[in-house]
Write a protein that holds these residues in place. Structure first.
Motif, PDB file in Angstrom:
ATOM      1  N   ARG A 192       0.594  -1.492  -0.010  1.00 51.34           N
ATOM      2  CA  ARG A 192      -0.280  -0.094   0.156  1.00 51.34           C
ATOM      3  C   ARG A 192       0.910   1.110  -0.395  1.00 51.34           C
ATOM      4  O   ARG A 192       0.197   2.387  -0.342  1.00 51.34           O
ATOM      5  CB  ARG A 192      -0.768  -0.383   1.301  1.00 51.34           C
ATOM      6  CG  ARG A 192      -2.101  -1.257   0.721  1.00 51.34           C
ATOM      7  CD  ARG A 192      -2.411  -1.001   2.522  1.00 51.34           C
ATOM      8  NE  ARG A 192      -3.859  -2.277   2.717  1.00 51.34           N
ATOM      9  CZ  ARG A 192      -3.936  -2.586   3.553  1.00 51.34           C
ATOM     10  NH1 ARG A 192      -4.062  -1.256   4.905  1.00 51.34           N
ATOM     11  NH2 ARG A 192      -4.693  -3.977   3.590  1.00 51.34           N
ATOM     12  N   SER A 208      -2.178  10.819  -4.714  1.00 49.49           N
ATOM     13  CA  SER A 208      -3.121  12.031  -4.249  1.00 49.49           C
ATOM     14  C   SER A 208      -4.055  10.814  -3.649  1.00 49.49           C
ATOM     15  O   SER A 208      -3.639   9.864  -3.493  1.00 49.49           O
ATOM     16  CB  SER A 208      -4.071  12.427  -6.228  1.00 49.49           C
ATOM     17  OG  SER A 208      -4.032  10.834  -6.487  1.00 49.49           O
ATOM     18  N   SER A 209      -5.117  11.750  -3.163  1.00 50.97           N
ATOM     19  CA  SER A 209      -6.211  11.240  -2.315  1.00 50.97           C
ATOM     20  C   SER A 209      -7.214  10.680  -2.717  1.00 50.97           C
ATOM     21  O   SER A 209      -7.217  10.718  -4.070  1.00 50.97           O
ATOM     22  CB  SER A 209      -6.933  12.194  -1.784  1.00 50.97           C
ATOM     23  OG  SER A 209      -7.566  13.329  -1.543  1.00 50.97           O
ATOM     24  N   SER A 210      -8.825   9.842  -2.208  1.00 48.16           N
ATOM     25  CA  SER A 210      -9.244   9.915  -3.404  1.00 48.16           C
ATOM     26  C   SER A 210     -10.153  10.270  -4.192  1.00 48.16           C
ATOM     27  O   SER A 210     -10.860  10.239  -4.907  1.00 48.16           O
ATOM     28  CB  SER A 210     -10.296   8.946  -2.958  1.00 48.16           C
ATOM     29  OG  SER A 210     -10.932   9.832  -1.306  1.00 48.16           O
ATOM     30  N   GLY A 211      -9.661  12.070  -4.060  1.00 50.25           N
ATOM     31  CA  GLY A 211     -10.218  12.708  -4.831  1.00 50.25           C
ATOM     32  C   GLY A 211     -12.176  13.757  -4.142  1.00 50.25           C
ATOM     33  O   GLY A 211     -12.207  14.322  -4.215  1.00 50.25           O
ATOM     34  N   ALA A 212     -12.347  13.167  -3.280  1.00 51.59           N
ATOM     35  CA  ALA A 212     -13.206  13.461  -2.209  1.00 51.59           C
ATOM     36  C   ALA A 212     -12.351  14.706  -1.573  1.00 51.59           C
ATOM     37  O   ALA A 212     -11.498  14.693  -0.596  1.00 51.59           O
ATOM     38  CB  ALA A 212     -13.584  12.477  -1.307  1.00 51.59           C
ATOM     39  N   ARG A 214     -12.390  16.103   1.916  1.00 53.10           N
ATOM     40  CA  ARG A 214     -12.703  15.813   3.724  1.00 53.10           C
ATOM     41  C   ARG A 214     -11.787  16.471   4.543  1.00 53.10           C
ATOM     42  O   ARG A 214     -11.197  16.712   4.497  1.00 53.10           O
ATOM     43  CB  ARG A 214     -12.744  14.500   3.651  1.00 53.10           C
ATOM     44  CG  ARG A 214     -13.678  14.069   4.999  1.00 53.10           C
ATOM     45  CD  ARG A 214     -13.501  12.479   5.043  1.00 53.10           C
ATOM     46  NE  ARG A 214     -12.307  11.929   5.672  1.00 53.10           N
ATOM     47  CZ  ARG A 214     -12.052  11.443   5.657  1.00 53.10           C
ATOM     48  NH1 ARG A 214     -11.938  11.926   7.242  1.00 53.10           N
ATOM     49  NH2 ARG A 214     -10.855  10.721   5.935  1.00 53.10           N
ATOM     50  N   LYS A 258      -8.260  19.636   6.039  1.00 54.63           N
ATOM     51  CA  LYS A 258      -7.744  18.563   5.073  1.00 54.63           C
ATOM     52  C   LYS A 258      -5.949  17.997   5.638  1.00 54.63           C
ATOM     53  O   LYS A 258      -5.586  18.617   6.150  1.00 54.63           O
ATOM     54  CB  LYS A 258      -7.442  18.695   3.757  1.00 54.63           C
ATOM     55  CG  LYS A 258      -8.779  19.990   3.215  1.00 54.63           C
ATOM     56  CD  LYS A 258      -8.643  19.253   1.393  1.00 54.63           C
ATOM     57  CE  LYS A 258      -7.812  20.976   1.685  1.00 54.63           C
ATOM     58  NZ  LYS A 258      -7.682  20.925   0.572  1.00 54.63           N
ATOM     59  N   PRO A 321       2.218   8.439  -0.942  1.00 55.09           N
ATOM     60  CA  PRO A 321       0.875   7.842  -0.393  1.00 55.09           C
ATOM     61  C   PRO A 321       0.022   8.201   0.773  1.00 55.09           C
ATOM     62  O   PRO A 321      -0.834   8.246   1.031  1.00 55.09           O
ATOM     63  CB  PRO A 321       0.422   6.583  -1.760  1.00 55.09           C
ATOM     64  CG  PRO A 321       1.593   5.490  -1.258  1.00 55.09           C
ATOM     65  CD  PRO A 321       2.518   6.837  -1.764  1.00 55.09           C
ATOM     66  N   LEU A 372     -15.633  14.677  -7.008  1.00 53.96           N
ATOM     67  CA  LEU A 372     -14.748  13.915  -6.864  1.00 53.96           C
ATOM     68  C   LEU A 372     -13.666  14.526  -7.947  1.00 53.96           C
ATOM     69  O   LEU A 372     -13.533  15.866  -8.486  1.00 53.96           O
ATOM     70  CB  LEU A 372     -14.027  12.684  -7.157  1.00 53.96           C
ATOM     71  CG  LEU A 372     -15.645  11.887  -6.416  1.00 53.96           C
ATOM     72  CD1 LEU A 372     -14.971  10.219  -7.395  1.00 53.96           C
ATOM     73  CD2 LEU A 372     -14.845  11.044  -4.758  1.00 53.96           C
TER      74      LEU A 372
END
Length: 398
Positions: A192, A208-212, A214, A258, A321, A372
């Motif tokens: 991972r 990058s993150s999941s795109g959301a 938060r 974030k 990541p 996203l």
């Protein structure tokens, strides 16, 4: 290639982790093994030790008698310095040779027992520390190495403390329960984090993150994480950085944000920023070429706020990541460079300002909900940027 520093106290299980990583495909560079190699019979290292400390440090077969060497080399500070001046350069040279011989896409694991004590973390892309409670470590040293309980405790106390190791660690592996519980942790780390990290460094791809968008509750580890990144950035930049600072929301205690660390590198000019491009990428911070400036705001030099050159910068992202980060490279004295520091300090000092900003961030998060990637970021910034314009007028000098 990716360089991973692996360390842990005596009896923690560092060798087990090294073996597991090699089984997954890592290239191991073992500092202890190198230290033995450079003083084997016939080496320049052993000859230098004999010249410095006499033939009494040799065993009957001509090999190094380590207890005899320790008796004279650790007798006083001058002798210890002499020993280090002989062995450290040899170990360093051999380490460099082994790393250079590894494939370009290798994940190199450097097993360094005194990584924390010698402050070597900044030289690594990631520091992995194997942890186990002291009583468990003492028991292992007694059972598997034949070390007495008193000697085991003395050796452990002579090393870095658990607190110091935690402060240096990007990754902590819990080895209180033994190899069966350790193996899944190592596998998850490999799959991972290490494999995608190496790919991102090699291909110069920011993680990058999941795109959301938060917000998360404030993490007390953010400042320490930022300082580890700053150490690596200083090493990459050298004298080309005027200063390197933790900025943004994660630099403000108690503020939800974030989960992305923001760092600012201050340089003399944009030419220097561009000259740092490859060095930062090689250190694990590839460029984000789509961003070349901050949003302009009215200044004394540009009352209309239309001069985009005043707000020029270079942006890099972390390739890791497991620890997302943005690295803003700005020119010393530019409006963007000053605002980043003034804004952070204003938030740190003013509880009402923090509450006001948090409300804006929550509104931005709500606007970005269900979106996203770039769409989410645009929605989030559409709420924040007008507020930033007003705040700039409040906190920036005329």
């Amino acid at each position: 290639m990716l360089r991973i520093g692996l360390t842990g106290g005596m009896g923690a299980g560092k060798s087990t982790v090294a073996r597991l990583l090699v089984e997954h495909g890592a290239v191991l560079v073992d500092s202890d093994a190198i230290a033995r190699e450079v003083v084997e019979p016939g080496t320049e290292g052993l000859a230098a030790l004999v010249d410095a400390f006499g033939p009494e440090i040799l065993a009957e077969d001509g090999s190094l008698n380590r207890p005899a060497l320790a008796a004279v080399a650790f007798a006083d500070e001058q002798s210890r310095t002499t020993l280090n001046s002989i062995t450290h350069p040899l170990v360093g040279r051999r380490t460099t040779e082994l790393i250079a011989a590894a494939p370009a896409d290798a994940i190199v694991v450097q097993d360094v027992p005194l990584l924390v004590e010698n402050n070597l973390g900044a030289m690594m892309n990631l520091v992995v520390v194997v942890m186990a409670d002291e009583q468990i470590r003492v028991h292992r040293l007694e059972q598997f190495r034949g070390v007495s309980r008193a000697d085991a405790r003395a050796r452990i106390e002579a090393q870095a403390s658990d607190e110091q190791r935690r402060a240096a660690a990007d990754v902590l592996l819990d080895n209180n329960s033994g190899a069966e519980a350790l193996a899944p942790q190592v596998q998850a780390l490999w799959e991972r984090r290490l494999v995608p990290f190496e790919h991102n460094v090699r291909t110069r791809t920011p993680a990058s993150s999941s795109g959301a968008v938060r917000l998360v509750e404030p993490d007390p580890q953010w400042p320490a994480q930022a300082q580890r990144l700053i150490g690596r950035l200083w090493l990459a930049c050298g004298g080309d950085a005027r200063r390197i600072d933790h900025i943004g929301s994660t630099a403000v205690p108690g503020l939800a944000a974030k989960d992305v660390i923001d760092i600012q590198i201050t340089v003399a000019d944009l030419a220097t920023a561009d000259a740092l491009r490859d060095r930062l990428a090689d250190a694990g911070f590839p460029p984000i070429d789509s961003v070349t400036r901050d949003n302009p705001k009215p200044t004394a030099q540009d009352p209309a706020g239309t001069d985009t050159a005043l707000w020029a910068k270079r942006l890099h992202g972390s390739a890791d990541p497991g620890r997302l980060a943005n690295v803003h490279v700005r020119v010393e004295g530019s409006p963007g460079q000053r605002f980043a520091l003034d804004f952070r300090d204003w938030l740190r000092a003013d509880a009402d300002a923090r509450a006001e900003y948090l409300e804006i961030k929550r509104r931005g998060e709500a606007e970005a909900a269900g979106k996203l990637g770039d769409e989410a970021v645009v929605a989030y910034l559409a709420v924040k940027e007008p507020w930033f314009d007003k705040v700039y007028e409040r906190i920036s000098p005329a």
